[in-house]
Every structure is written in C-alpha cells, then in structure tokens.
Scaffold this active site. Structure first.
Site, PDB file in Angstrom:
ATOM      1  N   ASP A  31     -31.737 106.548 -36.688  1.00  0.00           N
ATOM      2  CA  ASP A  31     -31.322 105.650 -37.781  1.00  0.00           C
ATOM      3  C   ASP A  31     -32.107 105.951 -39.064  1.00  0.00           C
ATOM      4  OD1 ASP A  31     -29.884 104.435 -35.698  1.00  0.00           O
ATOM      5  OD2 ASP A  31     -31.441 102.928 -35.387  1.00  0.00           O
ATOM      6  N   GLY A 114     -27.491  95.003 -27.327  1.00  0.00           N
ATOM      7  CA  GLY A 114     -26.368  94.225 -26.852  1.00  0.00           C
ATOM      8  C   GLY A 114     -26.409  92.752 -27.189  1.00  0.00           C
ATOM      9  N   ASN A 148     -23.972  90.048 -36.954  1.00  0.00           N
ATOM     10  CA  ASN A 148     -25.169  90.490 -36.254  1.00  0.00           C
ATOM     11  C   ASN A 148     -26.140  91.029 -37.290  1.00  0.00           C
ATOM     12  OD1 ASN A 148     -26.924  91.110 -34.185  1.00  0.00           O
ATOM     13  ND2 ASN A 148     -25.924  93.031 -33.653  1.00  0.00           N
ATOM     14  N   ALA A 149     -27.284  90.389 -37.434  1.00  0.00           N
ATOM     15  CA  ALA A 149     -28.232  90.705 -38.509  1.00  0.00           C
ATOM     16  C   ALA A 149     -29.071  91.940 -38.163  1.00  0.00           C
ATOM     17  CB  ALA A 149     -29.126  89.501 -38.796  1.00  0.00           C
ATOM     18  N   ILE A 150     -28.417  93.111 -38.207  1.00  0.00           N
ATOM     19  CA  ILE A 150     -29.129  94.375 -38.047  1.00  0.00           C
ATOM     20  C   ILE A 150     -28.563  95.382 -39.052  1.00  0.00           C
ATOM     21  CG2 ILE A 150     -29.574  93.984 -35.591  1.00  0.00           C
ATOM     22  CD1 ILE A 150     -27.442  96.115 -34.993  1.00  0.00           C
ATOM     23  N   ASP A 151     -29.180  96.549 -39.146  1.00  0.00           N
ATOM     24  CA  ASP A 151     -28.693  97.683 -39.940  1.00  0.00           C
ATOM     25  C   ASP A 151     -28.549  97.360 -41.431  1.00  0.00           C
ATOM     26  OD1 ASP A 151     -28.607  98.777 -37.454  1.00  0.00           O
ATOM     27  OD2 ASP A 151     -26.449  99.142 -37.427  1.00  0.00           O
ATOM     28  N   SER A 168     -22.781  94.933 -37.448  1.00  0.00           N
ATOM     29  CA  SER A 168     -22.528  95.886 -36.380  1.00  0.00           C
ATOM     30  C   SER A 168     -21.443  95.373 -35.451  1.00  0.00           C
ATOM     31  CB  SER A 168     -23.812  96.126 -35.583  1.00  0.00           C
ATOM     32  OG  SER A 168     -24.067  95.051 -34.704  1.00  0.00           O
ATOM     33  N   PHE A 169     -21.472  95.859 -34.225  1.00  0.00           N
ATOM     34  CA  PHE A 169     -20.621  95.339 -33.152  1.00  0.00           C
ATOM     35  C   PHE A 169     -20.621  93.799 -33.228  1.00  0.00           C
ATOM     36  CE2 PHE A 169     -21.474  99.500 -31.760  1.00  0.00           C
ATOM     37  CZ  PHE A 169     -20.758  99.828 -30.625  1.00  0.00           C
ATOM     38  N   GLU A 206     -20.946 100.137 -36.875  1.00  0.00           N
ATOM     39  CA  GLU A 206     -22.298  99.747 -37.275  1.00  0.00           C
ATOM     40  C   GLU A 206     -22.860 100.764 -38.258  1.00  0.00           C
ATOM     41  OE1 GLU A 206     -24.434  99.504 -33.605  1.00  0.00           O
ATOM     42  OE2 GLU A 206     -24.748 101.666 -33.443  1.00  0.00           O
ATOM     43  N   HIS A 285     -25.291 106.907 -37.753  1.00  0.00           N
ATOM     44  CA  HIS A 285     -26.196 106.014 -38.463  1.00  0.00           C
ATOM     45  C   HIS A 285     -26.847 106.739 -39.643  1.00  0.00           C
ATOM     46  CE1 HIS A 285     -28.206 101.984 -38.260  1.00  0.00           C
ATOM     47  NE2 HIS A 285     -28.676 102.555 -39.365  1.00  0.00           N
TER      48      HIS A 285
END
Length: 433
Positions: A31, A114, A148-151, A168-169, A206, A285
C-alpha cells in the site's frame, strides 16, 4: 538510464534481506504512498513484512531517483492509543502524506482484516521524516455500519482545496472535504459516495487515489478491484468535478451496480508474465506521483511462488483523448525521447488486460509492420510524436503511446507500448530485440 548494476535481478533473492530491514529497499512495501520533498522521493507504507520480527509504526523509505531506495525507519513505535482502542489493530495500514503550509500531515488507517470497525487518524510533523505527533481521529466507523474508514488519500482540487477519498469493501468509496487548518473533516458525516461494486463480488473495491490533470481538466480516480492476494488489479475512471460522477472510458459511472461488476472501470494493470521473467501477481493499491510534467503509478505487487510483496514504479502515458495508461515495465530512469515508426517495427511481446479475467495474463507474441498484406501482423501508423495506432484484420484498432523503456526480463533498453481500443480494452507491450 540510471545505473542498475547494484539492483538485483528479479530472480536474485537473498534471504538475509528479509531479516535486515535496512536492506529491504523495494521489499516488504505494501500500500505505498509517495511524496516528493526537495530532491527526495518518500514512500510510506503499511505495516506488513515477510521475515524478521514484526513491528508496527508505518514504514518509511526514500530515494533520489525512484529506483534505488533506502530505509528511513518508522513513523511511530506502536499503534496510537485511540486507533488501537477502537479497532484492536496490531499495525497500521495505507498511510498517506501531504503538506498544508509548513506542516506535514500523515494519515493512517487502523482495522482488522475483514472488519469495518475501523479508524482513520492523522499525525503532524515539521519534517517529513518526523518526529510525528498523533492528532487522533479523522473518521471512524462501526462494524457493519456501511463505510469502512480505511485507505485515506488526500487530493487537492484545481482551487487548491483538500479532500479525502477513502473506503473499501462493504460500503464503497467516499469523498469528504478537509479543513487544512486541522487536517480533519470540514463537515460532519462520512462524506459522499463516489464508487462502489455489487455485493455479488463482495463489493470488492478499495485503495482509492484521486489526481487532477490540468492539461485535460479531469480528475482521475484510481481504485483496486478484487482480492489483494490473487486477483488484485487497478482500474480508473474520470470526472470534470472532484465530487464526481466518475465514469470509465465507456461512460459507465463507478456507482453503477446494475452492470456486470467487471464492466465498470477501465482496467489498466493486472497480473502478468513476460517470457523469461517472473509472474507478477495482484498489483494494486497505488498512489500517483506528479513530478513536473511526468506522472508515475506507485503500487505493490507479489511474485508468483514467493511470499512477501514489492514496490513497483511505472510511468503513465496519456492517450490523446485524455486517459492514463500504465507502462508494462518498471521505471529505470529512462528519459523521454521521440519514438519514430522505424523504432517500433518488428517482434513484440504484449499483454492484453482482459476485463473479465483477473488472473495472470501471459505474453502474446505479435509482429508490428507497415505492410497491409500480412493478416497475422498489426499494421502501425504514426500520427504524432510518440502517438501510434495499431490495426489488425482480426481485432479492433488500438490507439496508444510508444515510449523509451527498460526491459527488466532481458536487461536491455527497449520501446514500450500502452494502448486501448474504443471499448476501453487495454493492450501493453515491449519490443523484442
């Protein structure tokens, strides 16, 4: 070209590299996010490694030429307290760095694989190598909440205003305006949905990244589809406005879940193998580097049959109608030069990135000629500096770009091609000696 005598060939792998992080260079990069400061390029990446003792804190590397990389260290010594308390994460994911005024802002994500009990935080520093001071939460999400609080990725619009794209997903990709005085959301809420995929593929999207190209006056949204372990690949769409809608080369909106999931987004890079080289699996990514007039895609990738992951950096070529295409070969310091039609005649190895097959694509051997009487060859026409079209009686015509490149499999200079047909299907390749 940059001298490559100190760069190991892909099949030369010393196990001691995995045990000594000072030797990691392009190994164990996952990433990657890139930022240029002065003469140095910095890559910040996820806490992921093969071999050695696992450590949390966001990996940092730097380079002066985008080829030779040296280890800097980690931004933190552990997962910051608020992020760890909310998520139980043992490491940090998908960092992104930007600068507002005289202050650097390091965004990071914390979660567990996940799950959507996730957290994006931010830290600040007066120097890009730190020390970093954690400033806590930017946005967090609860399990099964939706986003989803990422990336996280910070993008700057044509007016100079910052935005965060993330997600993301599970919930899709969201965009929110950022207050540059705090580095946090300018408004309450989770932002605006700009891309998503159907539940039949688990919403597998994502790693968003948005870059503005002033020449074409478009914002480009890069995302990764599918499984990061096997079928990861990069797709792109564009919009005249940073808030969207983002559409692919066929005019399909990135929020369209009525079409088959692989029909949305133009696929520009996936798993592949050239003759005589390793199979590169699940590239994705990515971040984007704009360095003066040049653009580069910076991504991680896996090597078939080996554990771990690697940093790859590739030049982006822009079609005449304003679409970014990715070089089939890694950047090695090659300089731009005009490619003439005589330079491209002969035998080529090409990769067709089939939108419906996200496994490994093997090389196709083709011949490029100016003779129209060969049904097995592609006829080439040059219509501007470095811009070419390929014609075949068996396939749709392909418009693209030819540039100088480095053949990492044969370890020689070459010419590379990046092209697409009218349906947005991408063909890339390299000339063989």
């Amino acid at each position: 070209m940059i001298p490559l005598h100190n760069i190991p060939k892909d099949r030369e792998h010393d196990e001691r590299i995995q045990q000594d992080e000072s030797l990691w260079a392009t190994h164990n990069v996952h990433d990657p996010s890139i930022y240029k400061e002065g003469d140095w390029y910095y890559v910040f990446s996820t806490d992921a490694q093969e071999g050695g003792t696992f450590k949390a804190g966001i990996q940092i590397r730097k380079s002066k030429d985008l080829v030779n990389w040296q280890w800097v260290g980690r931004a933190f010594t552990e997962v910051p307290g608020p992020a760890k308390n909310w998520t139980g994460a043992v490491g940090l994911w998908a960092p992104d760095v930007t600068k507002f005024g005289d202050t650097y802002y390091l965004y990071y994500a914390a979660s567990q694989f996940g799950k959507t009990q996730s957290f994006i935080g931010v830290a600040t520093s007066t120097h890009i190598e730190g020390p970093w001071i954690d400033k806590g939460e930017v946005v967090k999400t609860e399990q099964d909440e939706g986003p989803n609080a990422i990336d996280p990725n910070i993008s700057i619009d044509e007016k100079g205003d910052p935005w965060m794209v993330y997600g993301s997903f599970f919930g899709g990709i969201f965009l929110a305006r950022i207050n540059s005085a705090t580095g946090k959301f300018a408004e309450e809420g989770k932002g605006t949905l700009i891309a998503r995929r159907h539940a039949s593929v688990e919403g597998a999207i994502e790693g968003p990244y948005i870059v503005y190209n002033p020449h074409f006056d478009y914002y480009y949204l890069f995302v990764s589809y599918d499984s990061l372990f096997s079928s990861y690949h990069i797709r792109v769409a564009r919009s005249k406005h940073i808030e969207g809608p983002y559409v692919d080369s066929k005019g399909h909106e990135m929020t369209n879940t009525e079409l088959p999931p692989n029909d949305v987004g133009m696929k520009v890079l996936g798993s592949y193998q050239f003759d005589g080289g390793p199979a590169w699996i699940a590239p994705g990514h990515n971040s984007i580097l704009k360095d003066q007039e040049d653009y580069y895609v910076v991504h991680h990738v896996r090597m078939e049959g080996k554990k771990g992951h690697y940093l790859h950096i590739r030049k982006i070529g822009w079609t005449e109608d304003g679409w970014p295409l990715v070089s089939p070969q890694r950047y090695a310091g090659e300089q731009d030069k005009v490619v003439n039609i005589d330079d491209v005649l002969g035998n080529w190895e090409c990769i067709y990135f089939d939108k419906d097959n996200n496994g490994k694509m093997n090389a196709l051997n083709i011949c490029i000629t100016t003779h129209h009487n060969d049904p097995n060859a592609y006829v080439v026409e040059q219509h501007a500096d470095n811009y070419f079209s390929l014609f075949s009686s068996r396939h749709p015509s392909i418009d693209g770009i030819m540039i100088q490149g480095w053949d990492w499999e044969q370890w020689i200079e070459t010419i590379v091609f990046m092209g697409k047909d009218s349906e947005g299907n991408v063909l890339v390749g390299k000339r063989r000696e």
